[in-house]
Design an enzyme around this catalytic site. Structure first.
Site, PDB file in Angstrom:
ATOM      1  N   HIS A  63      28.395  86.260  24.672  1.00  0.00           N
ATOM      2  CA  HIS A  63      29.785  86.660  24.410  1.00  0.00           C
ATOM      3  C   HIS A  63      30.634  85.450  24.073  1.00  0.00           C
ATOM      4  O   HIS A  63      30.266  84.294  24.346  1.00  0.00           O
ATOM      5  CB  HIS A  63      30.374  87.425  25.607  1.00  0.00           C
ATOM      6  CG  HIS A  63      30.759  86.570  26.767  1.00  0.00           C
ATOM      7  ND1 HIS A  63      31.937  86.734  27.456  1.00  0.00           N
ATOM      8  CD2 HIS A  63      30.121  85.547  27.366  1.00  0.00           C
ATOM      9  CE1 HIS A  63      32.002  85.839  28.431  1.00  0.00           C
ATOM     10  NE2 HIS A  63      30.910  85.118  28.401  1.00  0.00           N
ATOM     11  N   CYS A 117      34.276  80.675  28.590  1.00  0.00           N
ATOM     12  CA  CYS A 117      33.307  80.944  29.659  1.00  0.00           C
ATOM     13  C   CYS A 117      32.320  79.771  29.717  1.00  0.00           C
ATOM     14  O   CYS A 117      32.007  79.181  28.691  1.00  0.00           O
ATOM     15  CB  CYS A 117      32.538  82.235  29.366  1.00  0.00           C
ATOM     16  SG  CYS A 117      31.207  82.576  30.542  1.00  0.00           S
ATOM     17  N   GLN A 135      31.477  92.978  35.038  1.00  0.00           N
ATOM     18  CA  GLN A 135      32.673  93.816  35.129  1.00  0.00           C
ATOM     19  C   GLN A 135      32.444  95.058  34.271  1.00  0.00           C
ATOM     20  O   GLN A 135      31.884  94.964  33.170  1.00  0.00           O
ATOM     21  CB  GLN A 135      33.902  93.028  34.658  1.00  0.00           C
ATOM     22  CG  GLN A 135      34.303  91.918  35.642  1.00  0.00           C
ATOM     23  CD  GLN A 135      35.443  91.072  35.104  1.00  0.00           C
ATOM     24  OE1 GLN A 135      36.471  91.596  34.688  1.00  0.00           O
ATOM     25  NE2 GLN A 135      35.255  89.760  35.105  1.00  0.00           N
ATOM     26  N   SER A 158      38.772  88.988  33.014  1.00  0.00           N
ATOM     27  CA  SER A 158      38.561  87.573  32.655  1.00  0.00           C
ATOM     28  C   SER A 158      39.278  87.201  31.375  1.00  0.00           C
ATOM     29  O   SER A 158      39.538  86.023  31.130  1.00  0.00           O
ATOM     30  CB  SER A 158      37.065  87.298  32.491  1.00  0.00           C
ATOM     31  OG  SER A 158      36.409  87.450  33.733  1.00  0.00           O
ATOM     32  N   HIS A 161      36.972  89.623  24.969  1.00  0.00           N
ATOM     33  CA  HIS A 161      35.612  89.197  24.617  1.00  0.00           C
ATOM     34  C   HIS A 161      35.120  89.892  23.341  1.00  0.00           C
ATOM     35  O   HIS A 161      35.528  91.030  23.057  1.00  0.00           O
ATOM     36  CB  HIS A 161      34.587  89.619  25.661  1.00  0.00           C
ATOM     37  CG  HIS A 161      34.909  89.454  27.098  1.00  0.00           C
ATOM     38  ND1 HIS A 161      34.143  88.662  27.939  1.00  0.00           N
ATOM     39  CD2 HIS A 161      35.882  90.000  27.875  1.00  0.00           C
ATOM     40  CE1 HIS A 161      34.636  88.747  29.174  1.00  0.00           C
ATOM     41  NE2 HIS A 161      35.688  89.523  29.167  1.00  0.00           N
TER      42      HIS A 161
HETATM   43  O1  4C0 Z   1      31.628  84.486  35.220  1.00  0.00           O
HETATM   44  C1  4C0 Z   1      31.409  83.527  34.510  1.00  0.00           C
HETATM   45  C2  4C0 Z   1      29.993  82.979  34.308  1.00  0.00           C
HETATM   46  C3  4C0 Z   1      29.224  83.959  33.468  1.00  0.00           C
HETATM   47  C4  4C0 Z   1      27.845  83.431  33.156  1.00  0.00           C
HETATM   48  C5  4C0 Z   1      26.742  84.233  33.428  1.00  0.00           C
HETATM   49  C6  4C0 Z   1      25.469  83.776  33.114  1.00  0.00           C
HETATM   50  C7  4C0 Z   1      25.283  82.510  32.551  1.00  0.00           C
HETATM   51  C8  4C0 Z   1      26.388  81.711  32.277  1.00  0.00           C
HETATM   52  C9  4C0 Z   1      27.671  82.167  32.587  1.00  0.00           C
HETATM   53  N1  4C0 Z   1      32.348  82.919  33.800  1.00  0.00           N
HETATM   54  C10 4C0 Z   1      33.774  83.266  33.947  1.00  0.00           C
HETATM   55  C11 4C0 Z   1      34.234  83.977  32.697  1.00  0.00           C
HETATM   56  C12 4C0 Z   1      33.493  85.260  32.453  1.00  0.00           C
HETATM   57  N2  4C0 Z   1      33.956  86.454  32.814  1.00  0.00           N
HETATM   58  C13 4C0 Z   1      33.039  87.367  32.405  1.00  0.00           C
HETATM   59  C14 4C0 Z   1      32.994  88.768  32.500  1.00  0.00           C
HETATM   60  C15 4C0 Z   1      31.896  89.440  31.993  1.00  0.00           C
HETATM   61  C16 4C0 Z   1      30.847  88.748  31.393  1.00  0.00           C
HETATM   62  C17 4C0 Z   1      30.881  87.349  31.288  1.00  0.00           C
HETATM   63  C18 4C0 Z   1      31.977  86.668  31.805  1.00  0.00           C
HETATM   64  N3  4C0 Z   1      32.291  85.346  31.864  1.00  0.00           N
HETATM   65  C19 4C0 Z   1      34.593  81.978  34.058  1.00  0.00           C
HETATM   66  O2  4C0 Z   1      34.072  80.927  33.643  1.00  0.00           O
HETATM   67  O3  4C0 Z   1      35.749  82.082  34.530  1.00  0.00           O
END
Ligand code: 4C0
Length: 167
Positions: A63, A117, A135, A158, A161
């Site tokens: 994403h 992200c 989510q 977040s 996307h």
């Molecule tokens: O939660 C994470 C890490 C996601 C991740 C999963 C697997 C491998 C690498 C990263 N990052 C959040 C931002 C964010 N919010 C999300 C909601 C849904 C999917 C991916 C997302 N990414 C943030 O950085 O605030």
């Protein structure tokens, strides 16, 4: 709010069981308080055999996230304090969407440089996930995609996307 229940695979018996990370309970049978849909959405539901098409398995997706001032965590590797509005974030993401067209290569290039992200360092790749892990708006959009397909712009707590399903 998560019930604490998850599905794990018993190595000794080779069949799934239900484990509650909060109460530390475990059970071969599904907790009676959970509905069929809730069970299918539990973390680890990929261990359940059968199930609706695509619903019980894992998918892999990438994403490109643009955060805004009302994001759950308005900060990222790029910007310590994100102040843009949700509308401004959406306009920015529409511009990326126009540049991407249907090009996975262009999408990964823009996600690497612009995604708010931490997955930006993996070209936006989130790796494999099953229902109950992301989510809900993100999960619903991602599981509705065919492999190789881009989502339209979707919104979660977040930020906004664009998703590409890769497996
Ligand atoms: O939660 C994470 C890490 C996601 C991740 C999963 C697997 C491998 C690498 C990263 N990052 C959040 C931002 C964010 N919010 C999300 C909601 C849904 C999917 C991916 C997302 N990414 C943030 O950085 O605030």
């Amino acid at each position: 709010m998560s019930s604490g229940w998850e599905i794990r695979m018993s190595n000794s018996k080779g069949i799934p069981y239900y484990f509650n990370a909060v109460s530390k309970q475990s059970s071969w049978d599904a907790p009676s308080e959970l509905s069929e849909d809730q069970i299918k959405s539990l973390p680890g539901s990929q261990h359940l055999s059968g199930g609706s098409s695509g619903g019980a398995g894992t998918i892999t997706a990438s994403h490109l996230l643009v955060k805004h001032k009302d994001s759950r965590r308005p900060s990222s590797w790029k910007e310590t304090n994100i102040t843009r509005t949700k509308e401004e974030a959406t306009d920015i993401l529409r511009e990326y969407q126009a540049q991407v067209g249907n090009s996975r290569e262009k999408f990964e290039e823009l996600a690497s440089v612009h995604s708010d992200c931490s997955s930006h360092s993996q070209r936006g790749n989130l790796g494999p996930f099953s229902k109950g892990q992301m989510q809900k708006p993100f999960e619903d959009a991602a599981f509705a995609l065919q492999v190789g397909e881009f989502s339209d712009i979707i919104s979660t707590e977040s930020g906004v996307h664009i998703i590409l399903r890769t497996a």
